[in-house]
Write an enzyme that holds these catalytic residues in place. Structure first.
Site, PDB file in Angstrom:
ATOM      1  N   LYS A  10      19.648  52.686   6.008  1.00 24.20           N
ATOM      2  CA  LYS A  10      20.659  51.673   5.684  1.00 24.20           C
ATOM      3  C   LYS A  10      21.416  51.165   6.925  1.00 24.20           C
ATOM      4  O   LYS A  10      21.360  51.775   7.989  1.00 24.20           O
ATOM      5  CB  LYS A  10      21.630  52.256   4.651  1.00 24.20           C
ATOM      6  N   TYR A  50      18.844  45.811  -5.987  1.00 21.95           N
ATOM      7  CA  TYR A  50      19.797  46.671  -6.695  1.00 21.95           C
ATOM      8  C   TYR A  50      20.178  46.106  -8.070  1.00 21.95           C
ATOM      9  O   TYR A  50      21.255  46.423  -8.583  1.00 21.95           O
ATOM     10  CB  TYR A  50      21.040  46.883  -5.842  1.00 21.95           C
ATOM     11  N   PHE A  58      30.884  48.664  -8.229  1.00 17.13           N
ATOM     12  CA  PHE A  58      30.637  48.682  -6.781  1.00 17.13           C
ATOM     13  C   PHE A  58      29.557  47.700  -6.345  1.00 17.13           C
ATOM     14  O   PHE A  58      29.238  47.615  -5.156  1.00 17.13           O
ATOM     15  CB  PHE A  58      30.298  50.105  -6.317  1.00 17.13           C
ATOM     16  N   ARG A  86      14.464  62.935  -2.205  1.00 14.60           N
ATOM     17  CA  ARG A  86      15.823  63.041  -2.749  1.00 14.60           C
ATOM     18  C   ARG A  86      16.476  64.365  -2.343  1.00 14.60           C
ATOM     19  O   ARG A  86      17.663  64.425  -2.072  1.00 14.60           O
ATOM     20  CB  ARG A  86      15.811  62.856  -4.266  1.00 14.60           C
ATOM     21  N   THR A  92      24.373  61.475  -3.479  1.00 12.71           N
ATOM     22  CA  THR A  92      24.787  60.110  -3.138  1.00 12.71           C
ATOM     23  C   THR A  92      26.057  60.102  -2.291  1.00 12.71           C
ATOM     24  O   THR A  92      26.157  59.358  -1.320  1.00 12.71           O
ATOM     25  CB  THR A  92      25.043  59.301  -4.442  1.00 12.71           C
ATOM     26  N   ARG A 103      22.211  62.762   4.235  1.00 13.05           N
ATOM     27  CA  ARG A 103      23.492  62.106   3.926  1.00 13.05           C
ATOM     28  C   ARG A 103      24.683  62.926   4.418  1.00 13.05           C
ATOM     29  O   ARG A 103      25.684  62.364   4.849  1.00 13.05           O
ATOM     30  CB  ARG A 103      23.583  61.817   2.435  1.00 13.05           C
ATOM     31  N   ASN A 113      25.911  55.471   2.791  1.00 15.17           N
ATOM     32  CA  ASN A 113      25.377  56.833   2.715  1.00 15.17           C
ATOM     33  C   ASN A 113      24.027  57.000   3.417  1.00 15.17           C
ATOM     34  O   ASN A 113      23.193  57.800   3.000  1.00 15.17           O
ATOM     35  CB  ASN A 113      25.326  57.290   1.246  1.00 15.17           C
ATOM     36  N   HIS A 116      18.472  55.266   1.448  1.00 11.88           N
ATOM     37  CA  HIS A 116      18.122  55.113   0.030  1.00 11.88           C
ATOM     38  C   HIS A 116      16.771  55.770  -0.204  1.00 11.88           C
ATOM     39  O   HIS A 116      15.898  55.727   0.662  1.00 11.88           O
ATOM     40  CB  HIS A 116      18.017  53.614  -0.328  1.00 11.88           C
ATOM     41  N   GLU A 127       9.749  49.277  -5.904  1.00 13.80           N
ATOM     42  CA  GLU A 127      10.487  49.087  -4.640  1.00 13.80           C
ATOM     43  C   GLU A 127       9.520  48.873  -3.467  1.00 13.80           C
ATOM     44  O   GLU A 127       9.781  48.045  -2.586  1.00 13.80           O
ATOM     45  CB  GLU A 127      11.409  50.292  -4.402  1.00 13.80           C
TER      46      GLU A 127
HETATM   47  P1  CMP Z   1      21.432  54.278  -3.345  1.00  7.92           P
HETATM   48  O1  CMP Z   1      20.770  55.592  -3.534  1.00  7.92           O
HETATM   49  O2  CMP Z   1      20.808  53.308  -2.406  1.00  7.92           O
HETATM   50  O3  CMP Z   1      21.598  53.573  -4.783  1.00  7.92           O
HETATM   51  C1  CMP Z   1      22.670  52.745  -5.123  1.00  7.92           C
HETATM   52  C2  CMP Z   1      23.707  52.669  -4.051  1.00  7.92           C
HETATM   53  O4  CMP Z   1      24.972  52.219  -4.496  1.00  7.92           O
HETATM   54  C3  CMP Z   1      23.999  54.074  -3.516  1.00  7.92           C
HETATM   55  O5  CMP Z   1      22.922  54.557  -2.794  1.00  7.92           O
HETATM   56  C4  CMP Z   1      25.277  53.829  -2.761  1.00  7.92           C
HETATM   57  O6  CMP Z   1      25.051  53.178  -1.504  1.00  7.92           O
HETATM   58  C5  CMP Z   1      25.958  52.862  -3.706  1.00  7.92           C
HETATM   59  N1  CMP Z   1      26.857  53.568  -4.647  1.00  7.92           N
HETATM   60  C6  CMP Z   1      26.515  54.412  -5.616  1.00  7.92           C
HETATM   61  N2  CMP Z   1      27.596  54.858  -6.286  1.00  7.92           N
HETATM   62  C7  CMP Z   1      28.654  54.252  -5.698  1.00  7.92           C
HETATM   63  C8  CMP Z   1      30.045  54.282  -5.938  1.00  7.92           C
HETATM   64  N3  CMP Z   1      30.572  55.027  -6.922  1.00  7.92           N
HETATM   65  N4  CMP Z   1      30.834  53.530  -5.151  1.00  7.92           N
HETATM   66  C9  CMP Z   1      30.300  52.768  -4.166  1.00  7.92           C
HETATM   67  N5  CMP Z   1      28.956  52.696  -3.901  1.00  7.92           N
HETATM   68  C10 CMP Z   1      28.163  53.430  -4.655  1.00  7.92           C
END
Ligand code: CMP
Length: 138
Positions: A10, A50, A58, A86, A92, A103, A113, A116, A127
Site C-alpha cells: 500500500k 474496494y 471509512f 493473511r 487489519t 502490519r 496498514n 492488502h 482481484e
Molecule cells: P484491507 O485488508 O485492504 O481491506 C479493506 C481496507 O479498509 C483495510 O485493509 C484497511 O486499509 C481499511 N479499513 C478497514 N477497516 C477500517 C476501519 N475501521 N477504519 C478505517 N479503515 C479501515
C-alpha cells in the site's frame, strides 16, 4: 495444494521505502511472484477494487488513501496461499496484529496498514483479474 492470492503493497509502505522489506517477507515465506506491477490507482480503480466496502463509514477515506501515492500489486502462488498471506500480514489493525507480522512491523493505523491480501480464493481470482491478464502471470 498450490494456489493463488493477491496483494497490494500500500501507499504508506511505498512512501516509507518499505516495499522491498515487505515483499522480501512474502518471498521468504515461499510465495512465488507470478506477476508484479507498480501502479497509481485512479479514484475509479480504488472504488471498484474496494466496492464491497462502499457502504462502510471509512470508504471515502480508504479511497483517498489508496490513491494518495503509488502501490505495488502482485499475484502470488503458494500452498494455502490466501490463509498463509493473511497469517503473515497480521490483523487489519496493526496495534492488534501479532508480533513479527507485516502490519505490526510496517503498518501505521487501521487504514494505513501496509499491505492488502485477498480474503478468499474467490476474491483472489477477482482481484488478480482486476490488475492482470492471465498471459502476464508466469
Ligand atoms: P484491507 O485488508 O485492504 O481491506 C479493506 C481496507 O479498509 C483495510 O485493509 C484497511 O486499509 C481499511 N479499513 C478497514 N477497516 C477500517 C476501519 N475501521 N477504519 C478505517 N479503515 C479501515
Amino acid at each position: 495444494m498450490s494456489n493463488r492470492t493477491f496483494t497490494i503493497v500500500k501507499p504508506d509502505s511505498v512512501r516509507k521505502g518499505n516495499f522491498g522489506k515487505v515483499i522480501s517477507r512474502v518471498e521468504a515465506e515461499g510465495f512465488k511472484i507470478l506477476g508484479l506491477k507498480k501502479a497509481s490507482l485512479s479514484q475509479k480503480q480504488a472504488e471498484g477494487f474496494y466496492a464491497v466496502h462502499r457502504e462502510r463509514p471509512f470508504f471515502k477515506d480508504l479511497v483517498k488513501y489508496m490513491t494518495s501515492g503509488p502501490v505495488y500489486v502482485a499475484a502470488l502462488e503458494r500452498d494455502n496461499a490466501v490463509a498463509h498471506l493473511r497469517k503473515i500480514m497480521g490483523a487489519t489493525d496493526p496495534t492488534k496484529a501479532d508480533a513479527g507480522t507485516i502490519r505490526k512491523d510496517f503498518g501505521e493505523s487501521i487504514e494505513q496498514n501496509a499491505i492488502h491480501g485477498s480474503d478468499s480464493d474467490e476474491n483472489a481470482k477477482i482481484e488478480i483479474a482486476f490488475f492482470f491478464a492471465e498471459s502476464e502471470l508466469m
